[in-house]
Design a protein around this motif. Structure first.
Motif, mmCIF file in Angstrom:
data_model
loop_
_atom_site.group_PDB
_atom_site.id
_atom_site.type_symbol
_atom_site.label_atom_id
_atom_site.label_comp_id
_atom_site.label_asym_id
_atom_site.label_seq_id
_atom_site.Cartn_x
_atom_site.Cartn_y
_atom_site.Cartn_z
ATOM 1 N N TYR A 1 5.526 3.059 5.105
ATOM 2 C CA TYR A 1 5.441 4.131 4.031
ATOM 3 C C TYR A 1 4.454 3.494 3.673
ATOM 4 N N CYS A 2 3.332 4.360 3.248
ATOM 5 C CA CYS A 2 2.071 4.282 1.956
ATOM 6 C C CYS A 2 2.653 3.848 0.952
ATOM 7 N N ALA A 3 1.954 3.458 -0.121
ATOM 8 C CA ALA A 3 2.010 3.171 -2.227
ATOM 9 C C ALA A 3 1.646 4.421 -1.975
ATOM 10 N N GLU A 4 1.995 4.376 -3.208
ATOM 11 C CA GLU A 4 0.939 5.656 -3.937
ATOM 12 C C GLU A 4 -0.119 5.572 -4.395
ATOM 13 N N THR A 5 -1.420 5.229 -3.840
ATOM 14 C CA THR A 5 -2.409 5.170 -4.782
ATOM 15 C C THR A 5 -3.488 5.813 -5.098
ATOM 16 N N THR A 6 -4.441 5.444 -5.888
ATOM 17 C CA THR A 6 -5.549 6.586 -6.379
ATOM 18 C C THR A 6 -6.741 6.278 -5.787
ATOM 19 N N VAL A 7 -6.941 5.560 -4.138
ATOM 20 C CA VAL A 7 -8.113 5.846 -3.984
ATOM 21 C C VAL A 7 -7.909 6.402 -3.198
ATOM 22 N N PRO A 8 -9.197 7.003 -2.890
ATOM 23 C CA PRO A 8 -9.403 8.290 -1.581
ATOM 24 C C PRO A 8 -9.281 8.142 -0.379
ATOM 25 N N TYR B 1 9.967 -0.950 1.194
ATOM 26 C CA TYR B 1 11.674 -0.650 0.800
ATOM 27 C C TYR B 1 11.775 0.792 0.890
ATOM 28 N N GLN B 2 10.752 1.262 0.613
ATOM 29 C CA GLN B 2 10.428 2.669 0.761
ATOM 30 C C GLN B 2 10.821 3.484 2.714
#
Length: 552
Positions: free
Chosen positions: A544-551, A533-534
């Motif tokens: 577009y990449c969703a926010e993630t905590t994965v380094p 959607y973004q």
């Protein structure tokens, strides 16, 4: 279509190679012989009334003493038989050495043989010493000269110990000696004009070494079952004159030992494992074959191979035209046809066609082909008909499986959700056929970037596509997504009405899951959808990449 034709051609060629190799190497010999023995046991062979065995049995040994007997006794027997009017006499008894205990016996026997005029004697072959060269052992010279003919008594035994076959002619360096039964049969009036001998001919026409045993006219013996055995009379009864004259007159007489413990015994296809026949019974079966004209000849390899190839290829051609679930019916019918053909050739054509190499090849090919068709059907069930990517059902299964694998191995898992920009408008403008072609080309471009064995490109629904990327970080997944965006743009699928670009474009949402940081709960699909959607909100034709905590 061309690929399918190539696959069928390769399968047919492989089947030909397989059946030729199995047939030529006789790897299925034991199974062939089992089937042959079964057919022969039910062939209904009966003994001809014209054949009578004069047997040296226990009663004769008890009355006349230990074996061997003086030659004068045999001379007296032949005089009795001369008076009986027999057609011919074969003595399956060796007279290769002089009788020291009866010096005049050899001369008496030679005189009786000459007076009878219809007596044939055996020629044996044996090594001159253990593991030495073979030599022919003939009767004494005066006996051989007096005889009406000589015949070899070699018995060919198969590797399983069963005597199924014989050679009508054999000899050292040259197949000059007829088998003893044939030498006897040749005493019949007009035997010289009986026509060609049955049996498979020896293809090697070059002169052989005088030390090699050469064979010709190879036949399979149609043995008489025990219940329909040959007529027999005791040697002692004939010698004493008590045997019925009608049993000897105008008959073929074979003289030999049947008493146990004297001479070799043989296993036959129609006898049980603990029942053996004597050498004279073996010769009687050969004579019965010649008298009744029912010899069985092995098919030459030059005939076996074309028949085997045809029997394999025809069902394979039919298999391509039937439903996969009916393969077992085809296998049953084709296998039965092979066995029935072998039986018909044996019973009515008097030729032996070993069927098991053909049967094994056919069943193997049909089994492999059925497995291939089943796998193909499964692939079709799990793939999208238009794009050839995995379908939605397969996508759901694989996503669940890879999520579980990611949790167990603490490995990252990424997901791409791909949407073709303004695809409905393109469909309405250029038509559904153009839309389908565009989707196929885009699917190929996506597959080109998801090449690892566990990568799963799929059609998510309508104009939405997806890619599951196991063991892939968010950074690597977005790099793949950017490549897909550029690849699709590079296809240059024209669409002049688009507000995004003059060519077909895609928008991609990227999301990643790393269980070691996020725990066992995953909203991977929802985050990928939100990222898509973004990408659309930011102008499409991008990832577009969703926010993630994965380094990264």
């Amino acid at each position: 279509m061309l690929a399918d034709l190539r696959l069928r051609s390769l399968a047919g060629l492989s089947a030909i190679v397989c059946v030729v190799a199995l047939t030529a190497s006789a790897l299925t010999w034991r199974f062939d012989m089992w089937f042959y023995d079964l057919l022969l046991a039910h062939s209904g062979q009966v003994a001809d009334d014209s054949i009578v065995m004069v047997v040296i049995d226990d009663e004769s040994l008890s009355a006349l003493g230990r074996w061997p007997w003086p030659r004068g006794i045999h001379a007296d027997l032949l005089e009795r038989l001369r008076e009986s009017g027999a057609r011919g006499v074969a003595m399956d008894v060796s007279f290769s050495e002089r009788d020291i205990a009866d010096p005049v016996g050899d001369a008496s026997l030679a005189k009786a043989i000459r007076r009878n005029g219809k007596v044939v004697l055996p020629v044996m072959v044996e090594p001159s010493q253990p593991d030495g060269v073979l030599i022919e052992v003939l009767p004494l010279t005066e006996l051989a000269q007096a005889a009406a003919g000589l015949g070899h008594v070699e018995v060919d035994v198969d590797p399983d110990g069963v005597a199924r076959q014989a050679y009508l002619h054999a000899g050292l360096g040259n197949a000059q000696w007829p088998v003893l039964a044939l030498a006897l049969f040749d005493q019949a009036p007009g035997a010289g004009g009986r026509g060609a001998l049955p049996g498979l001919r020896n293809p090697d026409k070059t002169p052989a070494s005088p030390y090699l045993w050469v064979r010709d006219h190879h036949v399979m013996i149609p043995y008489v079952a025990d219940d329909d055995g040959f007529q027999r009379v005791s040697y002692l009864d004939v010698l004493r004159g008590t045997a019925p004259a009608s049993l000897l007159r105008d008959r073929w007489l074979l003289i030999g030992v049947t008493a146990p413990g004297i001479g070799d015994t043989l296993l036959t296809p129609v006898a049980s494992t603990d029942t053996r026949i004597s050498g004279v019974e073996y010769q009687a079966n050969l004579l019965n074959m010649l008298v009744r004209g029912n010899a069985i000849a092995p098919l030459p390899l030059a005939w076996q191979l074309p028949i085997a190839i045809a029997l394999v290829l025809l069902p394979l051609l039919l298999h391509a035209r039937i439903e996969a679930r009916r393969t077992w019916l085809l296998a049953l019918g084709a296998g039965g046809t092979i066995l029935v053909l072998s039986a018909v050739l044996l019973y009515y054509g008097r030729h032996w066609f070993p069927p098991m190499a053909t049967l094994a090849t056919l069943l193997l090919c049909l089994a492999l082909w059925a497995v291939n068709r089943l796998q193909h059907s499964q692939r079709l069930a799990h793939s999208d008909a238009l794009t050839r990517l995995s379908n939605r059902r397969m996508f759901d299964v694989m996503l669940a499986r890879e999520l579980g694998a990611a949790r167990r191995g603490n490995r990252p898992l990424s997901l791409l959700l791909i949407d073709v920009d303004h695809f409905k408008h393109y469909n309405d403008t250029y038509g559904h056929q153009a839309g389908d072609d565009a989707l196929r080309r885009i699917a190929q471009a996506i597959s080109g970037r998801a090449r690892r064995p566990r990568d799963v490109p799929a059609r998510y629904g309508g104009d939405e596509l997806a890619v599951i990327l196991p063991e892939t970080t968010a950074h690597a997944a977005q790099a793949i997504a950017d490549h897909i965006v550029r690849d699709v743009r590079g296809l240059a699928i024209a669409r002049n009405e688009s507000e995004v670009a003059p060519v077909m474009t895609v928008s991609i949402g990227v999301a990643a899951y790393f269980p070691i940081l996020e725990g066992h709960d995953s909203d991977l699909l929802e985050r990928a959808d939100a990222a898509l959607y973004q990408a659309k909100e930011k102008g499409r034709d991008r990832s577009y990449c969703a926010e993630t905590t994965v380094p990264s």
